[in-house]
Design a protein around this motif. Sequence first.
Motif, PDB file in Angstrom:
ATOM      1  N   ILE A 238      29.900  77.558  12.565  1.00  0.00           N
ATOM      2  CA  ILE A 238      28.902  76.226  11.987  1.00  0.00           C
ATOM      3  C   ILE A 238      29.048  74.867  12.525  1.00  0.00           C
ATOM      4  O   ILE A 238      30.063  74.497  12.842  1.00  0.00           O
ATOM      5  CB  ILE A 238      29.763  76.486  10.201  1.00  0.00           C
ATOM      6  N   TYR A 239      27.830  74.552  12.591  1.00  0.00           N
ATOM      7  CA  TYR A 239      27.511  73.456  13.572  1.00  0.00           C
ATOM      8  C   TYR A 239      27.105  72.309  12.670  1.00  0.00           C
ATOM      9  O   TYR A 239      26.403  72.595  11.304  1.00  0.00           O
ATOM     10  CB  TYR A 239      26.550  73.388  14.499  1.00  0.00           C
ATOM     11  N   ARG A 240      27.662  71.085  12.886  1.00  0.00           N
ATOM     12  CA  ARG A 240      27.097  69.906  11.976  1.00  0.00           C
ATOM     13  C   ARG A 240      26.498  68.934  13.147  1.00  0.00           C
ATOM     14  O   ARG A 240      27.189  68.784  14.144  1.00  0.00           O
ATOM     15  CB  ARG A 240      28.206  69.256  11.174  1.00  0.00           C
ATOM     16  N   LEU A 241      25.512  68.041  12.531  1.00  0.00           N
ATOM     17  CA  LEU A 241      24.979  67.054  13.338  1.00  0.00           C
ATOM     18  C   LEU A 241      26.065  65.713  13.509  1.00  0.00           C
ATOM     19  O   LEU A 241      26.338  65.364  12.366  1.00  0.00           O
ATOM     20  CB  LEU A 241      23.601  66.463  12.746  1.00  0.00           C
ATOM     21  N   THR A 242      26.064  65.302  14.477  1.00  0.00           N
ATOM     22  CA  THR A 242      26.933  64.156  14.660  1.00  0.00           C
ATOM     23  C   THR A 242      26.096  62.863  14.632  1.00  0.00           C
ATOM     24  O   THR A 242      24.810  63.060  14.611  1.00  0.00           O
ATOM     25  CB  THR A 242      27.503  64.162  16.191  1.00  0.00           C
ATOM     26  N   GLU A 243      26.717  61.699  14.540  1.00  0.00           N
ATOM     27  CA  GLU A 243      26.095  60.269  14.518  1.00  0.00           C
ATOM     28  C   GLU A 243      25.384  60.389  15.825  1.00  0.00           C
ATOM     29  O   GLU A 243      24.102  59.823  15.835  1.00  0.00           O
ATOM     30  CB  GLU A 243      26.989  59.273  14.434  1.00  0.00           C
ATOM     31  N   ALA A 244      25.813  60.666  17.079  1.00  0.00           N
ATOM     32  CA  ALA A 244      24.999  60.773  18.200  1.00  0.00           C
ATOM     33  C   ALA A 244      23.941  61.538  18.112  1.00  0.00           C
ATOM     34  O   ALA A 244      22.884  61.122  18.849  1.00  0.00           O
ATOM     35  CB  ALA A 244      26.021  60.956  19.477  1.00  0.00           C
ATOM     36  N   GLY A 245      24.106  62.490  17.401  1.00  0.00           N
ATOM     37  CA  GLY A 245      22.930  63.672  17.494  1.00  0.00           C
ATOM     38  C   GLY A 245      21.858  63.152  16.448  1.00  0.00           C
ATOM     39  O   GLY A 245      20.809  63.243  17.221  1.00  0.00           O
ATOM     40  N   ARG A 246      22.406  62.391  15.489  1.00  0.00           N
ATOM     41  CA  ARG A 246      21.341  61.829  14.686  1.00  0.00           C
ATOM     42  C   ARG A 246      20.486  60.860  15.198  1.00  0.00           C
ATOM     43  O   ARG A 246      19.079  60.652  15.211  1.00  0.00           O
ATOM     44  CB  ARG A 246      21.914  61.398  13.234  1.00  0.00           C
ATOM     45  N   ALA A 247      21.327  60.048  16.019  1.00  0.00           N
ATOM     46  CA  ALA A 247      20.603  58.843  16.729  1.00  0.00           C
ATOM     47  C   ALA A 247      19.660  59.313  18.093  1.00  0.00           C
ATOM     48  O   ALA A 247      18.725  58.928  18.159  1.00  0.00           O
ATOM     49  CB  ALA A 247      21.735  57.903  17.493  1.00  0.00           C
ATOM     50  N   GLU A 248      19.975  60.415  18.547  1.00  0.00           N
ATOM     51  CA  GLU A 248      19.142  61.142  19.513  1.00  0.00           C
ATOM     52  C   GLU A 248      17.865  61.640  19.037  1.00  0.00           C
ATOM     53  O   GLU A 248      16.908  61.230  19.772  1.00  0.00           O
ATOM     54  CB  GLU A 248      20.103  62.256  20.244  1.00  0.00           C
TER      55      GLU A 248
END
Length: 219
Positions: free
Chosen positions: A78-88
């Motif tokens: 299971i994967y979760r979006l990171t803060e860096a991913g959201r910013a990207e």
Amino acid sequence: MAQRRKVGNLLALAVLATLAERPMHRYEIAATLKERGKERDMDIKWGSLYTVVRNLEKHGLLEIIGNERAGARPERTIYRLTEAGRAEADDWVRELLATPEPEPRRFVSALSIAAMLPPDDVVTLLTERLRRLDHDIAAERESLAAESSRIPRLFLIESEYRAAMLEAERAWVTALRDELTAGTFAGVDFWRRMHAEDLEPAEVADMVERGDFRQSNDA
């Protein structure tokens, strides 16, 4: 100019946007994208999903938060979006909305070498393209009408754009077809001569270089 992304495949953006909703495993990501018809909006190659998810996690745009197993099925990560991913994802969407980019299209490729065929053949082929465009436009508009009663317009604007682009293409193809049919297309006499006399491509290139095609038009 488009930025160089750590994971530049547009499927990566679709994954980031999907995981912005909640953590998921890869099979759920794929099912969600397919259910929403994202392959119509993006050039998605489903076979590359595993690699895309792995690379997003490698670059810190996703993180693993656990595993689950259902019955005899293999364990699923299971994967979760990171803060860096959201910013990207946010930065990527802003770039795509604000920055025009030339998009390679098969039709443009064909137009660039349409002179290989006689103009009458091109007219026939364009007429067939118009028939198919009419079908696609009707289907897109019918789908939009059905979905607009249950889905906010915000989530349908990509379909509106697709329909508008199809209609714009239809108008342009119709105009080109009609000019060729009426003989008002500039250079059509030279084009016909190329095929009537079976001119070699090198000879045609030389004639264009010398400007002989203009003399043909004036004749």
